[in-house]
Design a protein around this motif. Structure first.
Motif, PDB file in Angstrom:
ATOM      1  N   GLN A 117      -7.626  -8.287  -2.875  1.00  0.00           N
ATOM      2  CA  GLN A 117      -6.590  -8.503  -1.888  1.00  0.00           C
ATOM      3  C   GLN A 117      -6.171 -10.021  -1.848  1.00  0.00           C
ATOM      4  O   GLN A 117      -4.683 -10.255  -1.747  1.00  0.00           O
ATOM      5  CB  GLN A 117      -6.956  -7.794  -0.530  1.00  0.00           C
ATOM      6  CG  GLN A 117      -7.270  -6.392  -0.716  1.00  0.00           C
ATOM      7  CD  GLN A 117      -7.834  -5.633   0.546  1.00  0.00           C
ATOM      8  OE1 GLN A 117      -8.187  -6.368   1.384  1.00  0.00           O
ATOM      9  NE2 GLN A 117      -7.992  -4.244   0.608  1.00  0.00           N
ATOM     10  N   GLN A 128      -6.143  -2.938  -6.956  1.00  0.00           N
ATOM     11  CA  GLN A 128      -6.538  -2.394  -5.666  1.00  0.00           C
ATOM     12  C   GLN A 128      -6.528  -0.731  -5.497  1.00  0.00           C
ATOM     13  O   GLN A 128      -7.126  -0.271  -4.597  1.00  0.00           O
ATOM     14  CB  GLN A 128      -5.588  -3.072  -4.671  1.00  0.00           C
ATOM     15  CG  GLN A 128      -5.731  -4.694  -4.392  1.00  0.00           C
ATOM     16  CD  GLN A 128      -4.743  -4.965  -3.458  1.00  0.00           C
ATOM     17  OE1 GLN A 128      -4.828  -4.703  -2.385  1.00  0.00           O
ATOM     18  NE2 GLN A 128      -3.758  -5.792  -3.781  1.00  0.00           N
ATOM     19  N   THR A 129      -5.862  -0.194  -6.460  1.00  0.00           N
ATOM     20  CA  THR A 129      -5.788   1.276  -6.506  1.00  0.00           C
ATOM     21  C   THR A 129      -6.905   2.005  -7.296  1.00  0.00           C
ATOM     22  O   THR A 129      -7.495   2.978  -7.238  1.00  0.00           O
ATOM     23  CB  THR A 129      -4.517   1.678  -7.307  1.00  0.00           C
ATOM     24  OG1 THR A 129      -4.724   1.574  -8.740  1.00  0.00           O
ATOM     25  CG2 THR A 129      -3.478   1.247  -6.582  1.00  0.00           C
ATOM     26  N   GLU A 172       3.889   0.195  -4.728  1.00  0.00           N
ATOM     27  CA  GLU A 172       3.167   0.445  -6.057  1.00  0.00           C
ATOM     28  C   GLU A 172       4.117   0.652  -7.045  1.00  0.00           C
ATOM     29  O   GLU A 172       4.143   0.127  -8.099  1.00  0.00           O
ATOM     30  CB  GLU A 172       2.273   1.518  -5.934  1.00  0.00           C
ATOM     31  CG  GLU A 172       1.057   1.125  -4.921  1.00  0.00           C
ATOM     32  CD  GLU A 172       0.051   2.202  -4.743  1.00  0.00           C
ATOM     33  OE1 GLU A 172      -0.287   3.035  -5.785  1.00  0.00           O
ATOM     34  OE2 GLU A 172      -0.553   2.357  -3.690  1.00  0.00           O
ATOM     35  N   ASP A 201     -11.163   2.606  -7.872  1.00  0.00           N
ATOM     36  CA  ASP A 201     -12.379   2.969  -7.024  1.00  0.00           C
ATOM     37  C   ASP A 201     -13.201   1.526  -6.996  1.00  0.00           C
ATOM     38  O   ASP A 201     -13.778   1.178  -6.019  1.00  0.00           O
ATOM     39  CB  ASP A 201     -13.055   4.179  -7.406  1.00  0.00           C
ATOM     40  CG  ASP A 201     -12.259   5.520  -7.125  1.00  0.00           C
ATOM     41  OD1 ASP A 201     -11.538   5.312  -6.296  1.00  0.00           O
ATOM     42  OD2 ASP A 201     -12.574   6.445  -7.554  1.00  0.00           O
ATOM     43  N   TRP A 260     -11.665  -1.032  -4.957  1.00  0.00           N
ATOM     44  CA  TRP A 260     -11.166  -0.631  -3.536  1.00  0.00           C
ATOM     45  C   TRP A 260     -11.817  -1.365  -2.369  1.00  0.00           C
ATOM     46  O   TRP A 260     -12.865  -1.512  -2.182  1.00  0.00           O
ATOM     47  CB  TRP A 260     -11.351   0.711  -3.376  1.00  0.00           C
ATOM     48  CG  TRP A 260     -10.814   1.410  -2.036  1.00  0.00           C
ATOM     49  CD1 TRP A 260     -11.412   1.568  -0.935  1.00  0.00           C
ATOM     50  CD2 TRP A 260      -9.381   1.713  -1.713  1.00  0.00           C
ATOM     51  NE1 TRP A 260     -10.599   2.112   0.036  1.00  0.00           N
ATOM     52  CE2 TRP A 260      -9.207   2.259  -0.418  1.00  0.00           C
ATOM     53  CE3 TRP A 260      -8.220   1.745  -2.624  1.00  0.00           C
ATOM     54  CZ2 TRP A 260      -7.883   2.553   0.274  1.00  0.00           C
ATOM     55  CZ3 TRP A 260      -6.982   2.233  -2.224  1.00  0.00           C
ATOM     56  CH2 TRP A 260      -6.961   2.446  -0.716  1.00  0.00           C
ATOM     57  N   GLY A 261     -10.874  -1.995  -1.564  1.00  0.00           N
ATOM     58  CA  GLY A 261     -11.151  -2.537  -0.385  1.00  0.00           C
ATOM     59  C   GLY A 261     -11.881  -4.122  -0.703  1.00  0.00           C
ATOM     60  O   GLY A 261     -12.496  -4.567   0.519  1.00  0.00           O
ATOM     61  N   GLY A 301       0.902  -1.215  -0.109  1.00  0.00           N
ATOM     62  CA  GLY A 301      -0.102  -0.015   0.066  1.00  0.00           C
ATOM     63  C   GLY A 301       0.800   1.018   0.032  1.00  0.00           C
ATOM     64  O   GLY A 301       0.412   2.414  -0.258  1.00  0.00           O
TER      65      GLY A 301
END
Length: 170
Positions: A131, A119-120, A38, A122, A125-126, A33
């Motif tokens: 992940q 993962q970057t 990255e 929108d 995301w999460g 992260g």
């Protein structure tokens, strides 16, 4: 025609060591992260993309068609391992078993890089599955790296071929 024990071309050698270094640094040293993690991942993806292109347009022993592990090639290579190993090592090319490892490493590195990038975004995301995919594919690469390095050391010792030296210089 390449002479016995000649090294790989500069694109293969440089790409190999850059991908290996970036992956290992990202896996063991850089925090997930963070910016450096990255950027190392983006750099690895660019090198990986270039290597994949090189697999279609590069010299014959860099091309995927040279070592693509078809079922027929794999069976023959397994059944005639000692003969095949000596032949492929002196001709500076991968046998089909090594080709399988090359493709597995490239594919799992690609999954790792793409899932890291996802993962970057929108849209992802999460998301746990992204992940998890990133973590699992990175772990798969690390396991494959351990197998790859072990095989190189064993084969280098068994067949007295300077594999590591050929990946460093001409």
């Amino acid at each position: 025609m390449q002479t016995p024990y000649q090294s790989w071309d500069i694109v293969i050698r440089l790409g190999h060591w850059l991908m290996a270094s970036l992956f290992l640094i990202n896996y063991w040293l850089l925090e997930e992260g963070e910016d450096w993690h990255e950027w190392a991942g983006y750099a690895l993806f660019c090198i990986l993309t270039f290597r994949m292109i090189w697999g279609f347009v590069g010299p014959s022993n860099a091309r995927f068609s040279d070592f693509f592990p078809t079922i027929k090639r794999l069976k023959y290579s397994i059944n005639n391992f000692n003969q095949e190993q000596k032949k492929h090592l002196t001709e500076n090319r991968h046998n089909p078993i090594a080709g399988l490892m090359v493709l597995f490493l490239l594919f799992t590195l690609l999954i790792t890089a793409v899932s890291g990038w996802m993962q970057t975004l929108d849209a992802f995301w999460g998301e746990d599955w992204v992940q998890n995919l990133h973590a699992w594919s990175a772990d798969a690469v690390m396991i494959a790296v351990a197998v790859h390095v072990s095989a190189v050391l064993i084969i280098q010792y068994r067949y007295k071929v300077p594999l590591i030296k050929r990946m460093i210089h001409r």
